[in-house]
Design an enzyme around this catalytic site. Structure first.
Site, PDB file in Angstrom:
ATOM      1  N   ASP A  25      33.275  43.219  30.127  1.00  0.00           N
ATOM      2  CA  ASP A  25      33.861  44.557  30.169  1.00  0.00           C
ATOM      3  C   ASP A  25      34.805  44.829  29.007  1.00  0.00           C
ATOM      4  O   ASP A  25      34.935  45.967  28.564  1.00  0.00           O
ATOM      5  CB  ASP A  25      34.554  44.819  31.512  1.00  0.00           C
ATOM      6  CG  ASP A  25      35.494  43.713  31.949  1.00  0.00           C
ATOM      7  OD1 ASP A  25      35.751  42.786  31.162  1.00  0.00           O
ATOM      8  OD2 ASP A  25      35.989  43.782  33.092  1.00  0.00           O
ATOM      9  N   ASP A  74      44.858  38.145  34.628  1.00  0.00           N
ATOM     10  CA  ASP A  74      43.893  37.806  35.683  1.00  0.00           C
ATOM     11  C   ASP A  74      43.971  36.368  36.189  1.00  0.00           C
ATOM     12  O   ASP A  74      43.864  36.138  37.387  1.00  0.00           O
ATOM     13  CB  ASP A  74      42.456  38.077  35.250  1.00  0.00           C
ATOM     14  CG  ASP A  74      42.170  39.551  35.044  1.00  0.00           C
ATOM     15  OD1 ASP A  74      43.044  40.374  35.351  1.00  0.00           O
ATOM     16  OD2 ASP A  74      41.080  39.877  34.566  1.00  0.00           O
TER      17      ASP A  74
END
Length: 884
Positions: free
Chosen positions: A70, A480
């Site tokens: 992404d 993350d």
């Protein structure tokens, strides 16, 4: 735990950091003294670390596969090494959004051709429009077709697809589904030009959250996939039947039966859900569709699976689970090309207790699951998981049944069975690519083994870096997955930072004279936002938050580790002695300031906020604003104090509509001097001094001499060496940089989606004396010619040219002849031309100076047929070079 992608670049965009325009200057500064050095670039291995929303196998060539991420570019699978090769590292600073890949397509007619639809955000966060990149050498080099609209590789709905597709019969025809109401687009010249399919009847209407004023969740997700029925065309003629998925719950699937001349809503289709995927089994005449009530990749509470008979128009609900029993949507979808009738799907949004994978061998009439409950909460798996190559995938967790660690996955929107090997399957998750090579055991009652198949794919967003003078060479703060302590850059660490495990680590620091003392801050849904280590980051314990803390912010450790200053989100700047059990508010400094520590004086700390520099000499209890003026007015600033130099501070940052560059203070921030040669700078860091130098080496991600790149200076910024090249740019590198205090020339660079990149010098670099004639090089030379990748009809090679003589070169020109009729197609880091079999490669502007004992490298792609023998003779002017 639910994890989201860090949007590092968004903060810089808000300040105009990435517009790429030159700084406003009263007069042209003196031309900077620039040089070039040849560097070898690698990743500090983490293996994965982010969402992989798409995996695409070529349908005509075995072992040719691509993965898209992404925010971190695209990759090609290397079967010989079972690794992934990055393909978009050449994307530069100004085009940083083109590291987000919304779709990828591999040409089954000409497997050398691959296409990528790129662009990270459709809202204002990404200032540029999207593009379709095309390659005729499997991604070794690219050409770009800019689009008149934006694409969203990191937008909601990015796991649907593929939005980009090549006609399997007439491969000059491509289709692209656009978001934001821009409709369906077509190219008839192999991706060179694009035009809207104006007669396509539906541009989509679904948005995740129409009320979102940022434009992120409120964007219309548009056209989400294109699928050709290859059986309705012949070689060289356009495929007649095309299916298109639209983000519209009532009108999700359209079809053309006349090669796109007209389009109709597919009659009888189910409504109330979004079709995430549409995969065709042309042999059996079945179009399979995976539906969810949401666009994903995080959300989705209900789902269905349907089969459409292309010959009769009949619809059959083949859901593995009744919709009433779903708490997830379906998305990952694949068919076995070797065994028609075998289809698999994923419950992509089943966060707890685990994702689910379903398999049918009778076209969806019956299904089996990757795992089932025996007696709740106990479960039995059809698989075993081996994460020994990426042990951090367990997250250090010890969950209670029915949860297990490692998990089968989450956000599992990419799922593909190898079209040439029924035993191999790959699927993407929010953290890695998993796969198996004995999938057939599923149907035979045995267990199949799932392992990470992700080596070479590095997808972390990096917020901060530290390289202590002793202990581990690298500590990282990541989005993350928190961060890692690397004791060996070539090996995957056993575990990320835990106790606590921040979803995102925002800042870290170590005590300069006591590197065993380390502090980090980060974000956590519930729990503390600060942690400490007394063993160089090997083990951690949580600190205590002051009242009101909502996020990690920045943190600084005193030079001796005796105290800490913390500027968290949601609360003002605080200080504490010891390990943060009792915080007190700091005076004289505004909330949200960036904080750093002097690397010599344990009571001196620094801060910056909105153009003002602040200094504390009492351990952070009180700060005073410095009288320094002319600093950047915004907050896109990063600064560091020099190890071993009290009061020696370097500050980088700014924006194109104001002050922007690199500043130096030798009086503890009382005054700063702007370096005249540095047009823009966004990071600053220090590493081991060069041989014979007394001052540490400076590193920065900057614009110097009109060139954006990674730069090094061994003389306090008087002259600069660009150490990256156009093939190694990695989009946005503005978060952090640091040299290694133990290895001269080694630098660690943050990226926003390509992990931690580190470089080592293979040459010393030389200073450019300025304009003048380019004499032919004299003296001995040595050439290393290496074919790095080869495929049917093409190859890629790297050439290293070493100066083994006793004097420097000021410009070079290397000549050779191809023995087998090879033809150059593209070169980088050199100007290359070919006449007949003779090839000439000349330096580009920045790498013409090669010191004695140094080397320079360049690369190229070329076509070949029959054989691909390496050249045997290389000449530099009149000098024949030795070969390695």
């Amino acid at each position: 735990m639910r994890r989201t992608r860090i949007l590092t670049a968004v903060l810089a965009l808000a300040a105009g950091l990435l517009s790429g325009a030159p700084s406003a200057l009263a007069a042209d500064p003196p031309a900077p003294k620039l040089a070039a050095d040849t560097y070898t670039w690698k990743n500090a291995r983490i293996d994965g670390g982010g969402f992989v929303p798409g995996i695409v196998f070529n349908r005509s060539e075995k072992n040719l596969a691509y993965a898209r991420t992404d925010i971190g570019g695209a990759y090609r699978w290397q079967e010989s090494s079972k690794t992934w090769t990055p393909l978009l590292d050449s994307v530069g600073w100004d085009d940083w959004g083109h590291t987000g890949v919304v779709s990828i397509a591999s040409d089954s007619v000409d497997p050398n051709r691959v296409y990528a639809a790129v662009g990270t955000y459709t809202n204002s966060w990404d200032p540029k429009n999207g593009a379709v990149m095309r390659s005729s050498d499997r991604g070794a080099s690219w050409r770009k077709a800019n689009l008149p609209f934006k694409l969203g590789g990191n937008m909601p709905g990015r796991g649907m697809g593929e939005r980009l597709a090549v006609d399997p019969n007439r491969n000059s025809v491509l289709y692209l589904g656009a978001p934001s109401g821009k409709g369906l687009w077509r190219s008839t010249d192999s991706g060179v030009t694009w035009s809207q399919v104006t007669n396509f009847p539906n541009v989509g209407n679904y948005a995740q959250d129409p009320s979102d004023t940022s434009g992120y969740s409120s964007d219309n997700q548009g056209i989400v996939w294109v699928t050709f029925d290859e059986s309705t065309g012949t070689a060289g003629n356009a495929t007649k039947t095309i299916y298109v998925g639209v983000a519209d719950k009532d009108n999700a699937v359209y079809r053309s039966t006349d090669a796109g001349a007209t389009w109709q809503r597919l009659a009888g289709q189910p409504t109330g859900h979004l079709a995430h995927k549409g995969v065709l089994d042309a042999k059996n005449g079945h179009l399979y569709l995976a539906y969810s009530d949401k666009g994903g990749p995080y959300d989705g509470g209900k789902g269905q699976m349907w089969r459409y008979a292309t010959g009769t128009g009949a619809w059959t609900n083949i859901s593995p689970v009744a919709e009433a029993d779903t708490f997830y949507g379906f998305s990952g979808l694949t068919v076995d090309r070797q065994k028609p009738g075998t289809v698999m799907a994923t419950a992509y949004s089943a966060w707890w207790p685990d994702t689910q994978i379903f398999r049918s061998t009778d076209s969806g009439a019956t299904w089996t699951r990757a795992w089932d409950y025996t007696s709740y909460p106990n479960r039995e798996n059809r698989y075993t998981m081996d994460v020994s190559s990426s042990p951090w995938l367990t997250w250090g967790a010890n969950p209670q049944p029915p949860e297990q660690t490692p998990k089968l996955g989450w956000m599992t929107e990419a799922l593909e069975i190898d079209p040439f090997d029924s035993n191999r399957m790959m699927y993407g998750t929010g953290a890695t690519i998993y796969g198996t090579e004995n999938l057939g055991n599923w149907d035979g009652g045995g267990k199949f083994t799932i392992k990470p198949m992700v080596r070479g794919l590095e997808e972390t967003a990096v917020n901060d870096l530290a390289s202590p003078p002793s202990g581990a060479p690298l500590l990282s703060a990541l989005g993350d997955i928190g961060g890692f302590r690397h004791t060996d850059l070539t090996k995957v660490p056993s575990m990320m930072f835990t106790q606590p495990n921040f979803t995102t680590t925002t800042s870290l620091d170590f005590a300069e004279s006591n590197p065993n003392t380390v502090v980090r801050t980060g974000n956590l849904d519930s729990g503390p936002h600060i942690a400490f280590s007394t063993d160089n980051g090997a083990n951690w314990f949580a600190g205590t938050d002051p009242s009101g803390v909502s996020g990690g912010g920045t943190v600084a450790a005193a030079a001796d580790g005796s105290r800490f200053v913390w500027s968290p989100e949601g609360a003002g700047v605080h200080h504490a002695t010891g390990f943060g059990t009792s915080w007190q508010a700091s005076g004289g400094i505004p909330a949200g300031a960036i904080v750093e520590a002097d690397r010599v004086d344990p009571k001196t700390f620094y801060g910056f906020k909105s153009g003002k520099f602040y200094v504390s000499t009492d351990g952070g209890a009180t700060f005073k604003a410095s009288p320094a003026t002319g600093l950047p007015s915004g907050d896109s600033v990063r600064f560091k104090a020099l190890p071993g130099g009290k009061g020696d501070v370097w500050l980088a940052g700014g924006a194109t509509d104001g002050a922007y560059g690199l500043w130096h203070s030798t009086d503890g921030g009382a005054s700063f001097t702007k370096l005249p040669d540095v047009e823009q700078a966004d990071t600053v860091g220090f590493g081991k001094a060069a041989p014979g130098a007394s001052y540490q080496t400076l590193y920065t991600s900057a614009k110097i001499g009109g060139v954006r790149g990674i730069f090094r200076s061994t003389d306090k910024g008087a002259s600069w060496t660009r150490i990256n090249d156009d093939a190694h740019q990695w989009g946005w590198t503005g978060a952090a940089i640091t040299g290694d205090p133990r290895v001269y020339g080694r630098v660690y660079v943050s990226t926003n989606g390509r992990g931690v990149v580190y470089g080592d010098s293979s040459g010393g670099g030389t200073t450019d004396p300025g304009p003048g004639p380019d004499p032919a090089p004299t003296g001995a030379c040595k050439v290393t010619y290496k074919v790095t990748s080869q495929w049917a009809g093409g190859f890629q090679a790297d050439v290293q040219l070493a100066n083994t003589g006793t004097s420097a070169w000021n410009g070079w020109s290397l000549n050779w002849a191809f023995p087998d009729g090879q033809k150059l197609t593209q070169a980088w880091n050199a100007e290359a031309a070919q006449s007949g079999s003779a090839v000439t490669a000349k330096n580009v502007g920045w790498n013409g100076n090669v010191a004695a004992g140094s080397s320079v490298s360049f690369g190229f792609t070329a076509n070949w047929s029959g054989t691909n023998t390496k050249p045997t003779t290389f000449r530099l002017g009149e000098q024949t070079c030795a070969t390695a």
